[in-house]
Design a protein around this motif. Structure first.
Motif, PDB file in Angstrom:
ATOM      1  N   PHE A 158      42.825  36.744  51.469  1.00 38.91           N
ATOM      2  CA  PHE A 158      41.800  37.219  50.543  1.00 38.91           C
ATOM      3  C   PHE A 158      41.783  36.416  49.243  1.00 38.91           C
ATOM      4  CE2 PHE A 158      45.671  39.748  50.510  1.00 38.91           C
ATOM      5  CZ  PHE A 158      46.153  39.489  49.238  1.00 38.91           C
ATOM      6  N   LEU A 159      42.843  35.652  48.997  1.00 38.31           N
ATOM      7  CA  LEU A 159      42.897  34.926  47.731  1.00 38.31           C
ATOM      8  C   LEU A 159      41.872  33.801  47.654  1.00 38.31           C
ATOM      9  CD1 LEU A 159      46.731  34.673  47.040  1.00 38.31           C
ATOM     10  CD2 LEU A 159      45.050  36.188  45.991  1.00 38.31           C
ATOM     11  N   GLY A 160      41.514  33.232  48.796  1.00 35.08           N
ATOM     12  CA  GLY A 160      40.587  32.113  48.737  1.00 35.08           C
ATOM     13  C   GLY A 160      41.231  30.906  48.062  1.00 35.08           C
ATOM     14  N   ASP A 161      40.410  29.944  47.664  1.00 35.54           N
ATOM     15  CA  ASP A 161      40.916  28.741  46.998  1.00 35.54           C
ATOM     16  C   ASP A 161      40.982  28.982  45.503  1.00 35.54           C
ATOM     17  OD1 ASP A 161      40.927  27.632  49.476  1.00 35.54           O
ATOM     18  OD2 ASP A 161      39.210  26.315  49.164  1.00 35.54           O
ATOM     19  N   GLU A 162      42.196  28.979  44.963  1.00 31.06           N
ATOM     20  CA  GLU A 162      42.401  29.237  43.542  1.00 31.06           C
ATOM     21  C   GLU A 162      41.734  28.175  42.660  1.00 31.06           C
ATOM     22  OE1 GLU A 162      46.561  31.401  42.612  1.00 31.06           O
ATOM     23  OE2 GLU A 162      46.743  29.360  43.331  1.00 31.06           O
ATOM     24  N   THR A 163      41.442  28.580  41.443  1.00 34.39           N
ATOM     25  CA  THR A 163      41.042  27.638  40.397  1.00 34.39           C
ATOM     26  C   THR A 163      42.128  27.646  39.321  1.00 34.39           C
ATOM     27  OG1 THR A 163      39.862  29.327  39.124  1.00 34.39           O
ATOM     28  CG2 THR A 163      38.596  28.111  40.780  1.00 34.39           C
ATOM     29  N   GLU A 164      42.181  26.606  38.554  1.00 37.34           N
ATOM     30  CA  GLU A 164      43.181  26.524  37.486  1.00 37.34           C
ATOM     31  C   GLU A 164      43.004  27.653  36.485  1.00 37.34           C
ATOM     32  OE1 GLU A 164      46.568  25.361  36.325  1.00 37.34           O
ATOM     33  OE2 GLU A 164      45.591  23.944  37.689  1.00 37.34           O
ATOM     34  N   ALA A 165      41.749  27.969  36.179  1.00 35.02           N
ATOM     35  CA  ALA A 165      41.469  28.995  35.169  1.00 35.02           C
ATOM     36  C   ALA A 165      41.903  30.385  35.612  1.00 35.02           C
ATOM     37  CB  ALA A 165      39.988  29.000  34.828  1.00 35.02           C
ATOM     38  N   GLN A 166      41.876  30.657  36.933  1.00 33.90           N
ATOM     39  CA  GLN A 166      42.219  31.991  37.428  1.00 33.90           C
ATOM     40  C   GLN A 166      43.490  31.996  38.280  1.00 33.90           C
ATOM     41  OE1 GLN A 166      38.156  32.655  39.108  1.00 33.90           O
ATOM     42  NE2 GLN A 166      38.313  34.613  38.047  1.00 33.90           N
ATOM     43  N   LYS A 167      44.256  30.970  38.154  1.00 34.92           N
ATOM     44  CA  LYS A 167      45.473  30.807  38.948  1.00 34.92           C
ATOM     45  C   LYS A 167      46.412  32.011  38.794  1.00 34.92           C
ATOM     46  CE  LYS A 167      49.075  27.276  39.612  1.00 34.92           C
ATOM     47  NZ  LYS A 167      49.560  25.977  39.088  1.00 34.92           N
ATOM     48  N   GLY A 168      46.933  32.465  39.915  1.00 30.91           N
ATOM     49  CA  GLY A 168      47.923  33.536  39.888  1.00 30.91           C
ATOM     50  C   GLY A 168      47.351  34.935  39.995  1.00 30.91           C
ATOM     51  N   LEU A 169      46.034  35.094  39.925  1.00 27.39           N
ATOM     52  CA  LEU A 169      45.454  36.419  40.052  1.00 27.39           C
ATOM     53  C   LEU A 169      45.579  36.903  41.501  1.00 27.39           C
ATOM     54  CD1 LEU A 169      42.186  36.055  37.930  1.00 27.39           C
ATOM     55  CD2 LEU A 169      44.324  37.164  37.269  1.00 27.39           C
ATOM     56  N   ALA A 170      45.896  38.168  41.659  1.00 23.15           N
ATOM     57  CA  ALA A 170      46.052  38.745  42.998  1.00 23.15           C
ATOM     58  C   ALA A 170      45.791  40.239  42.917  1.00 23.15           C
ATOM     59  CB  ALA A 170      47.457  38.483  43.538  1.00 23.15           C
ATOM     60  N   PRO A 171      45.359  40.859  44.016  1.00 24.85           N
ATOM     61  CA  PRO A 171      45.066  42.301  43.991  1.00 24.85           C
ATOM     62  C   PRO A 171      46.303  43.123  43.647  1.00 24.85           C
ATOM     63  CG  PRO A 171      44.097  41.273  45.925  1.00 24.85           C
ATOM     64  CD  PRO A 171      44.986  40.246  45.301  1.00 24.85           C
ATOM     65  N   PRO A 172      46.152  44.121  42.781  1.00 28.08           N
ATOM     66  CA  PRO A 172      47.279  44.999  42.456  1.00 28.08           C
ATOM     67  C   PRO A 172      47.480  46.043  43.549  1.00 28.08           C
ATOM     68  CG  PRO A 172      45.331  45.736  41.288  1.00 28.08           C
ATOM     69  CD  PRO A 172      44.933  44.487  42.048  1.00 28.08           C
ATOM     70  N   SER A 173      48.672  46.584  43.627  1.00 32.85           N
ATOM     71  CA  SER A 173      48.984  47.625  44.603  1.00 32.85           C
ATOM     72  C   SER A 173      49.139  48.964  43.900  1.00 32.85           C
ATOM     73  CB  SER A 173      50.277  47.297  45.356  1.00 32.85           C
ATOM     74  OG  SER A 173      50.124  46.104  46.100  1.00 32.85           O
ATOM     75  N   GLY A 174      48.516  49.981  44.453  1.00 32.69           N
ATOM     76  CA  GLY A 174      48.645  51.316  43.889  1.00 32.69           C
ATOM     77  C   GLY A 174      49.939  51.979  44.313  1.00 32.69           C
ATOM     78  N   PRO A 175      50.242  53.141  43.750  1.00 30.89           N
ATOM     79  CA  PRO A 175      51.465  53.865  44.137  1.00 30.89           C
ATOM     80  C   PRO A 175      51.410  54.256  45.605  1.00 30.89           C
ATOM     81  CG  PRO A 175      50.038  55.226  42.749  1.00 30.89           C
ATOM     82  CD  PRO A 175      49.465  53.859  42.725  1.00 30.89           C
TER      83      PRO A 175
END
Length: 424
Positions: free
Chosen positions: A54-71
């Motif tokens: 689901f991450l797709g191809d990252e960009t430098e500006a948004q590097k490291g973003l990933a979906p958070p996990s709920g409790p």
């Protein structure tokens, strides 16, 4: 004593220094690593996607973003009581917890005898919620299904969509303790898990509208996806009803016209503020809504536009904002809310992940005529998001109750809320 105190302070300082150094090193390592890139245009990727497809191809500006996990166990009753106190609503409206312990709750559907059925994301469960003298009993009636997010009840039968199968469970409210194996009534669907979860909308003829998302962030999709199909659950007959749809997980049939309206999640990895997610209406069979060539109605894709112009495609009725993740939506047809709410659209926005400052995690109200022109949007319910990335809940579906109130599913908190209105 003084010597021991000094030694303790020095020890704490050393621990803090080491911890700080570890954080800095981790940040530096993330900064130095190569951008994630995926060869998502291959069948191997679609059929055996990596865990982080689901991450797709990252960009430098948004590097490291990933979906958070709920409790994993949802919110406790005490936490839910605190959450509902923070929800902001228009004057006269009230929110309360309808049911808790509905883990990963997604689409809802009413049984003829008042049972509320709820699908789930990730857990493979389908729930039935019964009212026992004012107390809600949550029963897990199905387990082990493949992402059974979407469901509907028709003629006493529960229909569950589990990625590549539409399954019917007959006489469901008399068989909550043992629904049986169910009967597969439609399975001409790809088994791609990626964007394969679906919601169901039932039209006036009893056919189901089903969305088919592409198994990646952006690319030229397999011919069996990026579309809306209309399926007859009685015969298994189906037709492709619309094309060029990225990821729709929610829609409803306009009670005024019978036309199908749907929410759509736009692609990721352009920027924090582009492209916008959408609200669409299908005016006629065969329309193309732009994906992957054009986003938000006016933004050609840098790579995949391939000479196409946005004017070739059906524009959205309304752009809802970047990365708000609109999911379940309903036309309000009840009589409890003020008259001006009649036939308005209420949309559950699940909220961002591909953005440094999240937005969404709310319910918006769209006031629009049956022609889709001159839409007006306003926030109806908010407060599930604190600060830049602090989720308290993530609304993902809405259903009308018999008394004219609405119920809201929240997969983050594992809860169902009730929103009602009173003039008092």
């Amino acid at each position: 004593m003084t010597s021991m105190f000094h030694r303790s302070v020095l020890a704490l300082a050393a621990v803090a220094l080491l911890a700080g150094t570890s954080v800095v090193n981790a940040q530096q390592q993330d900064k130095n690593r190569a951008l994630k890139k995926y060869e998502s245009g291959t069948k191997e990727f679609w059929t055996h996607p990596p865990d982080d497809w689901f991450l797709g191809d990252e960009t430098e500006a948004q590097k490291g973003l990933a979906p958070p996990s709920g409790p994993p166990t949802g919110a406790s009753d005490a936490e839910l009581a605190n959450i509902v106190k923070k929800i902001k609503l228009p004057a006269g409206f009230k929110i309360e917890v309808y049911a808790s312990g509905v883990l990963a709750a997604r689409q809802m559907a009413w049984g003829d005898k008042g049972t509320l059925f709820v699908g789930s994301f990730g857990l493979g469960n389908v729930y039935a919620i019964k009212d026992n003298n004012g107390k809600k009993e949550v029963k897990t009636i199905l387990k082990g299904l493949n992402m059974p997010t979407g469901l509907a009840v028709k003629d006493g039968a529960l229909y569950v969509i589990a990625v590549d199968k539409l399954i019917r469970y007959d006489d469901i409210e008399n068989k909550l303790d043992n629904p049986g194996e169910g009967k597969v009534v439609y399975d001409d669907m790809p088994s791609y898990a990626a964007h394969g979860w679906k919601y169901i909308a039932v039209d006036k003829e009893g056919w189901f509208f089903l969305p088919f998302g592409p198994p990646f962030n952006v690319g030229i999709p397999p011919t069996s996806v990026s579309q809306i199909r209309r399926v007859d659950p009685k015969t298994g007959n189906a037709e492709v009803y619309a094309l060029g749809v990225r990821n729709s997980v929610g829609g409803d049939v306009d009670p005024r016209t019978g036309k199908y309206w749907f929410t759509e999640n736009a692609r990721d990895w352009i920027s924090d503020d582009k492209p916008s997610d959408k609200l669409n209406m299908i005016s006629k069979m065969g329309e193309h809504f732009g994906y992957p060539y054009c986003h938000q109605g006016n933004l050609p894709d840098d790579k995949f536009a391939m000479g196409h112009k946005c004017s070739e495609f059906t524009p959205p009725v309304l752009n809802l904002g970047a990365h708000v993740a609109p999911l379940g939506m309903k036309f309000y047809t009840g009589d409890q809310f003020p008259p001006e709410y009649k036939n308005n659209i209420l949309i559950a926005e699940h909220g961002s992940w591909n953005r440094h400052k999240y937005q969404g995690a709310r319910i918006v109200r769209v006031i629009v005529g049956p022609d889709g022109k001159n839409p007006k949007e306003e926030v109806f319910a908010s407060g599930w998001l604190e600060g830049d990335q602090g989720y308290l809940g993530r609304p993902d579906d809405i259903i009308l109750a018999k008394d004219g109130s609405i119920l809201v599913a929240d997969d983050w908190a594992g809860a169902i809320y009730r929103i009602s209105y009173s003039k008092k």
